[in-house]
Enzyme design. Structure first.
Site, short mmCIF file in Angstrom:
data_model
loop_
_atom_site.label_atom_id
_atom_site.label_comp_id
_atom_site.label_asym_id
_atom_site.label_seq_id
_atom_site.Cartn_x
_atom_site.Cartn_y
_atom_site.Cartn_z
N GLU A 1 -7.63 -10.96 7.42
CA GLU A 1 -8.07 -9.85 7.31
C GLU A 1 -10.08 -9.39 6.70
O GLU A 1 -10.21 -8.59 5.86
CB GLU A 1 -7.52 -8.31 6.68
CG GLU A 1 -7.10 -8.78 5.75
CD GLU A 1 -5.75 -7.50 5.19
OE1 GLU A 1 -6.06 -6.68 5.25
OE2 GLU A 1 -4.74 -8.61 4.21
N ASP B 1 -9.44 -3.61 6.68
CA ASP B 1 -10.31 -4.63 6.69
C ASP B 1 -10.80 -5.25 6.47
O ASP B 1 -12.03 -5.48 5.99
CB ASP B 1 -9.06 -5.08 5.24
CG ASP B 1 -8.51 -4.58 4.07
OD1 ASP B 1 -9.15 -3.69 3.22
OD2 ASP B 1 -7.27 -4.90 4.22
N HIS C 1 1.01 -0.92 -0.14
CA HIS C 1 -0.10 0.26 -0.09
C HIS C 1 0.80 1.81 -0.03
O HIS C 1 0.28 1.87 0.63
CB HIS C 1 -0.44 0.29 0.88
CG HIS C 1 -1.71 -1.39 1.33
ND1 HIS C 1 -2.71 -1.26 0.44
CD2 HIS C 1 -1.79 -2.16 1.87
CE1 HIS C 1 -4.05 -1.68 0.89
NE2 HIS C 1 -3.52 -2.39 1.55
#
Length: 258
Positions: free
Chosen positions: A147, A173, A44
């Site tokens: 997640e 998430d 990310h």
């Protein structure tokens, strides 16, 4: 750094942070600030494959373990960061036991796994392959990120996979996946986190979690979670600038012309 995996498995309290700024200076500053470990975020952030080795090298200068969160489950991505000298890997979105087993296969050398031998930095560019092979399986950390609602449903099978060191909870998430986003979903999310934690601990796994601040570290530590990734270098930068600027603005007075 050789004891990092042992510290994880022994559930020593470890506080790290995500490294998202693609420059070695940010790594060095964070490492010198006292983090127990860094997690370079390849998933990310704007960090590219070619930059990862430089970032790991910068962490090594200060003898702070650097693991890497890879973008997905591809064995070649896992091998690339381990060959670059990472102390371990964080594999995201692991929702089934088969996916957890695949992560083990990609991380460990035979006979435990299927990782290929390469002449990368970790093996001194080919000059220390036997020495690296003799210790890699014992020293490298494999953390898998749970997640999703599917991961929550399959948690009993996931934590039973041998070779996984840390079950890492991604609350962001997870909250979206189980429909527990925002303040109204807090109780539902907390219950899911506690279910994952209890199940993993019962199976002898270490549990980790991402927390954006220190506000509830004590609460989650009391459940048995011992591996914390606290915010990120970008979050720390932003919050520090915001705090200091606001304080300075309060102290500053409008200049008067005499």
């Amino acid at each position: 750094m050789a004891n990092f995996r042992k510290s994880c498995i022994d559930r020593e309290p470890l506080i790290g942070t995500f490294s998202a700024i693609p420059h070695p200076v940010a790594i060095e500053v964070t490492a010198r600030a006292g983090a127990d470990f860094l997690c370079i975020d390849w998933e990310h952030s704007q960090i590219g494959r070619e930059r990862i080795e430089d970032l790991i090298r910068a962490a090594d200068v200060h003898r702070v373990p650097a693991i890497v969160r890879v973008p997905g489950h591809a064995p070649e991505q896992i091998a690339a960061v381990l060959d670059a000298g990472a102390a371990g890997v964080l594999v995201p979105r692991v929702s089934t036991a088969d996916q957890a087993k695949a992560a083990v296969m990609a991380t460990r050398y035979p006979p435990v796994g299927e990782r290929g031998v390469g002449p990368g930095r970790a093996a001194n560019y080919g000059y220390s392959i036997p020495d690296y092979l003799s210790k890699a399986n014992d020293e490298l950390v494999l953390a898998i990120q749970v997640e999703t609602s599917e991961g929550l449903e399959n948690i009993a099978e996931i934590v039973g996979v041998d070779g996984v060191d840390v079950i890492f909870i991604g609350p962001g998430d997870l909250s979206v996946s189980i429909g527990a986003l925002g303040p109204k979903g807090k109780n539902k999310l907390d219950a899911a986190i506690r279910t994952i934690t209890k199940t993993a601990l019962a199976a002898g796994r270490t549990v980790g979690i991402f927390r954006p601040s220190t506000d509830d570290i004590a609460e989650w530590s009391a459940t048995g979670i011992s591996f914390f990734v606290l915010a990120s270098d970008t979050m720390f930068l932003g919050s520090a600038v915001a705090e200091k600027t606001a304080n300075a603005r309060k102290l500053a007075t409008k200049a008067t012309v005499v």
